[in-house]
Design an enzyme around this catalytic site. Structure first.
Site, PDB file in Angstrom:
ATOM      1  CB  SER A  13      -0.894   0.002   1.238  1.00 22.44           C
ATOM      2  OG  SER A  13      -0.086  -0.069   2.400  1.00 22.44           O
ATOM      3  CE1 TYR A  44      -3.932   0.482  -0.865  1.00 24.69           C
ATOM      4  CE2 TYR A  44      -3.664  -1.897  -0.951  1.00 24.69           C
ATOM      5  CZ  TYR A  44      -3.644  -0.668  -1.580  1.00 24.69           C
ATOM      6  OH  TYR A  44      -3.338  -0.603  -2.919  1.00 24.69           O
ATOM      7  N   GLY A  45      -5.026  -0.121   5.704  1.00 24.17           N
ATOM      8  CA  GLY A  45      -5.385  -0.778   6.973  1.00 24.17           C
ATOM      9  C   GLY A  45      -6.664  -0.302   7.624  1.00 24.17           C
ATOM     10  CB  CYS A  75       0.626  -5.003   1.678  1.00 23.25           C
ATOM     11  SG  CYS A  75      -0.629  -4.107   2.596  1.00 23.25           S
ATOM     12  CG  ASN A  76       1.357  -8.454   7.087  1.00 25.16           C
ATOM     13  OD1 ASN A  76       1.449  -9.602   7.486  1.00 25.16           O
ATOM     14  ND2 ASN A  76       2.423  -7.693   6.919  1.00 25.16           N
ATOM     15  CB  THR A  77      -3.627  -4.444   4.923  1.00 16.99           C
ATOM     16  OG1 THR A  77      -2.924  -4.025   6.095  1.00 16.99           O
ATOM     17  CG2 THR A  77      -5.055  -4.007   5.004  1.00 16.99           C
ATOM     18  CD  GLU A 152       4.035   5.129   4.512  1.00 14.51           C
ATOM     19  OE1 GLU A 152       4.130   6.090   3.744  1.00 14.51           O
ATOM     20  OE2 GLU A 152       4.119   3.945   4.118  1.00 14.51           O
ATOM     21  CB  CYS A 183       2.028  -4.116   9.703  1.00 15.64           C
ATOM     22  SG  CYS A 183       2.021  -2.585   8.748  1.00 15.64           S
ATOM     23  CB  THR A 184       5.479  -4.864   5.076  1.00 13.32           C
ATOM     24  OG1 THR A 184       4.464  -4.029   4.512  1.00 13.32           O
ATOM     25  CG2 THR A 184       5.207  -6.305   4.721  1.00 13.32           C
ATOM     26  CG  HIS A 185       4.416   0.525   7.064  1.00 15.66           C
ATOM     27  ND1 HIS A 185       3.647  -0.140   6.149  1.00 15.66           N
ATOM     28  CD2 HIS A 185       4.580   1.785   6.586  1.00 15.66           C
ATOM     29  CE1 HIS A 185       3.337   0.690   5.163  1.00 15.66           C
ATOM     30  NE2 HIS A 185       3.894   1.856   5.402  1.00 15.66           N
TER      31      HIS A 185
HETATM   32  N1  DGL Z   1       2.141  -2.231   4.982  1.00 12.88           N
HETATM   33  C1  DGL Z   1       0.751  -2.573   5.199  1.00 12.88           C
HETATM   34  C2  DGL Z   1       0.658  -3.939   5.868  1.00 12.88           C
HETATM   35  O1  DGL Z   1       1.567  -4.704   5.847  1.00 12.88           O
HETATM   36  C3  DGL Z   1      -0.045  -1.618   6.011  1.00 12.88           C
HETATM   37  C4  DGL Z   1      -0.101  -0.204   5.641  1.00 12.88           C
HETATM   38  C5  DGL Z   1      -1.501   0.304   5.415  1.00 12.88           C
HETATM   39  O2  DGL Z   1      -2.315   0.437   6.334  1.00 12.88           O
HETATM   40  O3  DGL Z   1      -1.755   0.583   4.262  1.00 12.88           O
HETATM   41  O4  DGL Z   1      -0.338  -4.288   6.423  1.00 12.88           O
END
Ligand code: DGL
Length: 263
Positions: A13, A44-45, A75-77, A152, A183-185
């Protein structure tokens, strides 16, 4: 071009998926990588299943322009909400980050924690994937909606991030010694997370996904035939100089040129 020499398409995302790119560049450095971050529509979350699924399909379609041999949803979401839909229409194999993360969690001793976005935790995808492997596993999940904006923003090592991390991690029972960074962040926030819960075994879903990619390449997909380091092409649906600066921290190397693509 032979299938083995085609690139691997990776999307997220935003720029969080660059932590997965970092893991791939370390493990399979010869591969050509195309990274697509949907920065125009992040996060996206906090969105609904239907919207995340639709965005995932659009990102998959954009990546198809590069004729990838494999797509990784970094992206996990998007993995929780859009993986089956994209797999159903994609001409190439598609993998997400949840199954690899769940596999590592199921193998860890004792109760496990899962932290992720509201949409990931709300989907129950990690619980389902872990319990499929170990039906007796005790799992505690906590949604951490404030962590993505902090990452971010580049507040990787900051007292505000420490206190937000503490507030979320305190919701996990004391006997939880393994936590999935769902979550990849989140890998960029590890210094804060570790300060709040020292000695925890953190499962980086991106890093374990890179190992799955390596296994797939070893099998039918094939490694790129050239041994020189592959190139990384970064495309975002919206770019600002700030993203370039913060993105390098996610990637752990200079981000280089960023192309902006229209959705
Ligand atoms: N990097 C997204 C994940 O792994 C989350 C970021 C988002 O909320 O878009 O879930």
């Amino acid at each position: 071009m032979s299938r083995a020499d085609r690139p691997i398409g990776v999307f997220d995302s935003g720029i969080g998926g660059l932590t997965v790119i970092h893991a791939l560049r370390q493990l399979v450095p010869q591969e050509e990588l195309i990274y697509l971050g949907d920065t125009a529509r992040l996060p996206y979350g906090s969105k609904s299943h239907h919207t995340i699924e639709r965005y995932t399909l659009q990102m998959g379609e954009l990546l198809q322009r590069h004729d990838p041999k494999l797509i990784v949803i970094a992206c996990n979401t998007a993995s929780a909400h859009g993986l089956p839909a994209l797999q159903a229409v994609s001409p190439c194999p598609v993998i997400g980050v949840i199954e690899p993360g769940a596999e590592a969690a199921a193998e860890a001793p004792g109760a496990v924690g899962v932290i992720g976005t509201l949409a990931t935790v709300g989907s129950g995808a990690y619980e389902a994937a872990i319990l499929r492997r170990d039906p007796s596993k005790v799992i505690h999940s906590v949604a951490c909606p404030l962590l993505v904006p902090l990452a971010e923003e580049g507040w990787f090592d900051d007292p505000v991030t420490d206190s937000v991390c503490r507030r979320y991690l305190d919701l996990l029972p004391a006997d939880v010694k393994t936590v999935v960074l769902g979550c990849t962040h989140y890998p960029t926030l590890l210094p804060s997370l570790e300060r709040c819960r020292p000695g925890t075994h953190w499962i980086d879903s991106g890093r374990v996904t890179a190992k799955v990619v390596d296994r797939l390449l070893q099998g039918s997909l094939g490694y790129r035939t050239q041994s020189a380091r592959g190139t990384l092409r970064v495309q975002l649906t919206d770019a600002s100089s700030r993203l370039k600066e913060v993105g390098s921290r996610f990637l752990e190397e200079a981000l280089g040129d960023v192309e902006v693509v229209d959705i």
